[in-house]
Design a protein around this motif. Sequence first.
Motif, PDB file in Angstrom:
ATOM      1  N   VAL A  49       0.260  -1.475   2.278  1.00  0.00           N
ATOM      2  CA  VAL A  49       0.633  -1.378   0.869  1.00  0.00           C
ATOM      3  C   VAL A  49      -0.267  -2.292   0.057  1.00  0.00           C
ATOM      4  CG1 VAL A  49       3.008  -0.745   1.391  1.00  0.00           C
ATOM      5  CG2 VAL A  49       2.395  -3.159   1.103  1.00  0.00           C
ATOM      6  N   SER A  50      -0.321  -2.077  -1.255  1.00  0.00           N
ATOM      7  CA  SER A  50      -1.238  -2.837  -2.104  1.00  0.00           C
ATOM      8  C   SER A  50      -0.704  -4.201  -2.510  1.00  0.00           C
ATOM      9  CB  SER A  50      -1.574  -2.036  -3.371  1.00  0.00           C
ATOM     10  OG  SER A  50      -0.398  -1.747  -4.098  1.00  0.00           O
ATOM     11  N   ASP A  51       0.600  -4.418  -2.403  1.00  0.00           N
ATOM     12  CA  ASP A  51       1.206  -5.692  -2.778  1.00  0.00           C
ATOM     13  C   ASP A  51       0.697  -6.787  -1.836  1.00  0.00           C
ATOM     14  OD1 ASP A  51       2.773  -7.879  -3.378  1.00  0.00           O
ATOM     15  OD2 ASP A  51       4.655  -6.765  -3.438  1.00  0.00           O
ATOM     16  N   PRO A  52      -0.014  -7.814  -2.369  1.00  0.00           N
ATOM     17  CA  PRO A  52      -0.554  -8.855  -1.492  1.00  0.00           C
ATOM     18  C   PRO A  52       0.529  -9.638  -0.757  1.00  0.00           C
ATOM     19  CG  PRO A  52      -0.782  -9.483  -3.804  1.00  0.00           C
ATOM     20  CD  PRO A  52      -0.361  -8.054  -3.786  1.00  0.00           C
ATOM     21  N   ASP A  53       1.735  -9.679  -1.313  1.00  0.00           N
ATOM     22  CA  ASP A  53       2.831 -10.382  -0.645  1.00  0.00           C
ATOM     23  C   ASP A  53       3.372  -9.596   0.544  1.00  0.00           C
ATOM     24  OD1 ASP A  53       2.667 -12.469  -2.470  1.00  0.00           O
ATOM     25  OD2 ASP A  53       4.100 -11.521  -3.851  1.00  0.00           O
ATOM     26  N   LYS A  54       2.937  -8.341   0.654  1.00  0.00           N
ATOM     27  CA  LYS A  54       3.384  -7.498   1.767  1.00  0.00           C
ATOM     28  C   LYS A  54       2.188  -6.949   2.530  1.00  0.00           C
ATOM     29  CE  LYS A  54       7.486  -6.093  -0.864  1.00  0.00           C
ATOM     30  NZ  LYS A  54       8.238  -4.950  -1.461  1.00  0.00           N
ATOM     31  N   ALA A  55       1.147  -7.767   2.605  1.00  0.00           N
ATOM     32  CA  ALA A  55      -0.103  -7.315   3.220  1.00  0.00           C
ATOM     33  C   ALA A  55       0.055  -6.987   4.692  1.00  0.00           C
ATOM     34  CB  ALA A  55      -1.185  -8.375   3.036  1.00  0.00           C
ATOM     35  N   ASP A  56       1.105  -7.504   5.326  1.00  0.00           N
ATOM     36  CA  ASP A  56       1.309  -7.203   6.742  1.00  0.00           C
ATOM     37  C   ASP A  56       2.178  -5.964   6.946  1.00  0.00           C
ATOM     38  OD1 ASP A  56       3.571  -8.349   5.718  1.00  0.00           O
ATOM     39  OD2 ASP A  56       3.976  -9.638   7.445  1.00  0.00           O
ATOM     40  N   SER A  57       2.505  -5.272   5.838  1.00  0.00           N
ATOM     41  CA  SER A  57       3.324  -4.052   5.942  1.00  0.00           C
ATOM     42  C   SER A  57       2.401  -2.854   6.146  1.00  0.00           C
ATOM     43  CB  SER A  57       4.169  -3.873   4.678  1.00  0.00           C
ATOM     44  OG  SER A  57       5.066  -4.940   4.504  1.00  0.00           O
ATOM     45  N   LEU A  58       2.246  -2.441   7.371  1.00  0.00           N
ATOM     46  CA  LEU A  58       1.379  -1.310   7.694  1.00  0.00           C
ATOM     47  C   LEU A  58       2.161  -0.014   7.528  1.00  0.00           C
ATOM     48  CD1 LEU A  58      -0.411  -2.738  10.856  1.00  0.00           C
ATOM     49  CD2 LEU A  58      -0.796  -3.203   8.438  1.00  0.00           C
ATOM     50  N   ILE A  59       1.484   1.016   7.041  1.00  0.00           N
ATOM     51  CA  ILE A  59       2.171   2.266   6.731  1.00  0.00           C
ATOM     52  C   ILE A  59       1.404   3.458   7.296  1.00  0.00           C
ATOM     53  CG2 ILE A  59       3.313   1.408   4.654  1.00  0.00           C
ATOM     54  CD1 ILE A  59       1.070   2.624   3.008  1.00  0.00           C
ATOM     55  N   VAL A  60       2.137   4.510   7.580  1.00  0.00           N
ATOM     56  CA  VAL A  60       1.529   5.774   8.031  1.00  0.00           C
ATOM     57  C   VAL A  60       1.855   6.891   7.055  1.00  0.00           C
ATOM     58  CG1 VAL A  60       1.518   5.139  10.462  1.00  0.00           C
ATOM     59  CG2 VAL A  60       3.543   6.269   9.480  1.00  0.00           C
ATOM     60  N   SER A  61       2.576   6.537   5.955  1.00  0.00           N
ATOM     61  CA  SER A  61       2.896   7.514   4.923  1.00  0.00           C
ATOM     62  C   SER A  61       3.141   6.775   3.620  1.00  0.00           C
ATOM     63  CB  SER A  61       4.125   8.349   5.301  1.00  0.00           C
ATOM     64  OG  SER A  61       5.278   7.525   5.358  1.00  0.00           O
ATOM     65  N   ALA A  62       3.022   7.504   2.506  1.00  0.00           N
ATOM     66  CA  ALA A  62       3.272   6.928   1.190  1.00  0.00           C
ATOM     67  C   ALA A  62       3.532   8.058   0.210  1.00  0.00           C
ATOM     68  CB  ALA A  62       2.100   6.071   0.725  1.00  0.00           C
ATOM     69  N   SER A  63       4.133   7.706  -0.934  1.00  0.00           N
ATOM     70  CA  SER A  63       4.499   8.702  -1.934  1.00  0.00           C
ATOM     71  C   SER A  63       3.350   8.999  -2.886  1.00  0.00           C
ATOM     72  CB  SER A  63       5.703   8.221  -2.742  1.00  0.00           C
ATOM     73  OG  SER A  63       6.832   8.057  -1.923  1.00  0.00           O
ATOM     74  N   LEU A  64       3.441  10.116  -3.549  1.00  0.00           N
ATOM     75  CA  LEU A  64       2.518  10.437  -4.619  1.00  0.00           C
ATOM     76  C   LEU A  64       2.498   9.310  -5.638  1.00  0.00           C
ATOM     77  CD1 LEU A  64       3.425  14.178  -5.348  1.00  0.00           C
ATOM     78  CD2 LEU A  64       1.583  13.332  -3.907  1.00  0.00           C
ATOM     79  N   ASP A  65       1.337   9.043  -6.193  1.00  0.00           N
ATOM     80  CA  ASP A  65       1.134   8.052  -7.250  1.00  0.00           C
ATOM     81  C   ASP A  65       1.304   6.621  -6.760  1.00  0.00           C
ATOM     82  OD1 ASP A  65       0.275   7.833  -9.891  1.00  0.00           O
ATOM     83  OD2 ASP A  65       2.285   7.494 -10.659  1.00  0.00           O
ATOM     84  N   GLN A  66       1.343   6.410  -5.455  1.00  0.00           N
ATOM     85  CA  GLN A  66       1.447   5.061  -4.894  1.00  0.00           C
ATOM     86  C   GLN A  66       0.051   4.556  -4.537  1.00  0.00           C
ATOM     87  OE1 GLN A  66       4.247   4.635  -1.661  1.00  0.00           O
ATOM     88  NE2 GLN A  66       3.390   2.682  -0.984  1.00  0.00           N
ATOM     89  N   PHE A 129      -2.445  10.740   8.050  1.00  0.00           N
ATOM     90  CA  PHE A 129      -1.620  10.055   7.044  1.00  0.00           C
ATOM     91  C   PHE A 129      -0.762  11.087   6.336  1.00  0.00           C
ATOM     92  CE2 PHE A 129      -0.725   7.858   3.023  1.00  0.00           C
ATOM     93  CZ  PHE A 129      -0.367   6.604   3.502  1.00  0.00           C
ATOM     94  N   ASN A 130       0.512  10.737   6.171  1.00  0.00           N
ATOM     95  CA  ASN A 130       1.467  11.655   5.564  1.00  0.00           C
ATOM     96  C   ASN A 130       1.736  11.276   4.115  1.00  0.00           C
ATOM     97  OD1 ASN A 130       4.944  11.956   5.402  1.00  0.00           O
ATOM     98  ND2 ASN A 130       3.621  13.726   5.440  1.00  0.00           N
ATOM     99  N   VAL A 131       1.483  12.212   3.199  1.00  0.00           N
ATOM    100  CA  VAL A 131       1.802  12.005   1.783  1.00  0.00           C
ATOM    101  C   VAL A 131       3.204  12.548   1.534  1.00  0.00           C
ATOM    102  CG1 VAL A 131       1.226  12.603  -0.587  1.00  0.00           C
ATOM    103  CG2 VAL A 131      -0.599  12.089   1.044  1.00  0.00           C
TER     104      VAL A 131
END
Length: 422
Positions: A49-66, A129-131
């Motif tokens: 995710v782009s939030d620097p406070d959550k830089a260790d949050s790895l993702i395999v999917s994200a929503s539109l406009d994120q 990657f899943n949108v």
Amino acid sequence: MRKYNINSIFASLFIMSIFSAGIMFQSCEEYPNEYETTGGVPTVEYIRVSDPDKADSLIVSASLDQTIVLIGENLTSVKELWFNDVKADLNTSFMSSKALFVTIPNQIPQDVTDKIYMKAGSKTVEYDFNVVVPAPALQSMLCEFVAAGDEAVIKGNYLIDDPNVPLQVFFPGNIEGEVVGVSDDYHEVSVIVPEGTGVGPVTVKSIYGSTRSSFYFRDDRNYILDWDNLDAAGGWRSGVIANSDPAGINGNYVRFYGEMPGKAGDLWDEDKFAFNLWNQSNGRADVPFYDGDLSEAAIKFEVNIPEAWSASSLQMIFTPYSVTGSNEYVANDDPTKTYLSKDFPRGLWMPWVSSGSYMTEGWTTVTVPLSEFIYDKDGKASEATLTIEMLGGLTFFVYHGGVDGTDCTVHMCIDNIRIVPL
């Protein structure tokens, strides 16, 4: 006449050709392939995710406009990036060799492959990657009062009518309406209002989830004026009441009608274009119209404007319970008088300004957040701030607004004035 030595010319050309070849050779040695000129073949190790406070949050999917961050190698070589079949915008200011910030386009993919495609030169690199497409987002209704059997329009986003899982709309009472159309951009759905529905939120269900509206269908909360049971009697102008031409939405309504000059402030005609509701002279209790958070509330009403409107504004002015028997607050700037216009912040509704004129196709719901009651009569910033204590009277007046328009006939019908939570 000056003479040239042919041998010298050939010698010079020969030397230049050797020099050029040397440069080309050096370039080839220095950049042995097309990717090295831009940093090499891109690879992705993981996405976060782009939030620097959550830089260790790895993702395999994200929503539109994120906004997400690709972490890897040689990412400056990426010239195009696609999510499924939708191209994203790249900003080189947010790209480095090891990190690439990108916002997933707010567009529904047609060909879902669950992959990111990174194009660098002639090579395309894929990454799984899943949108995620969100559930329907419901913003408003074109009109919140629609009779059974007639067509209602709901506005929002992600109103997706999948051929395998059709879009559904449920009205209060959990009664399903017939969907008759969905816009190509998934921002509007048209639905036939079913028999037997009542008052309350609507629910829209798509292949991606279900959402309940914050707005109410046939909203009956917190009426100020409906011209059937609640009127503006006791004011200097109680408004011209009508119920036909056009037909009412649910009984009586107030009508503003007459010629309006285009130049702002050239006409003052309360008899044709105003009503004054003063709660004290109307016989109402000294209780504000609304006692919730004003920053999270709006005034709503239905309008029907069958002729092109192109001058002045609909001014909406709240006044305290103590204000009665005087309309000085509308435009008075004389400090020797009791009520100064600068003490009463107002909302100005001028939908004609953006296109030059405005009219409706039947009844339409208007929403003006109370946070937008920040103007004076001339459309400038008010010196006052709207407070709950001011919600003891209400004046509507088509007047001024600070913007010149064009001469027109104002024909404005208004019903169901209410304050409700946003």
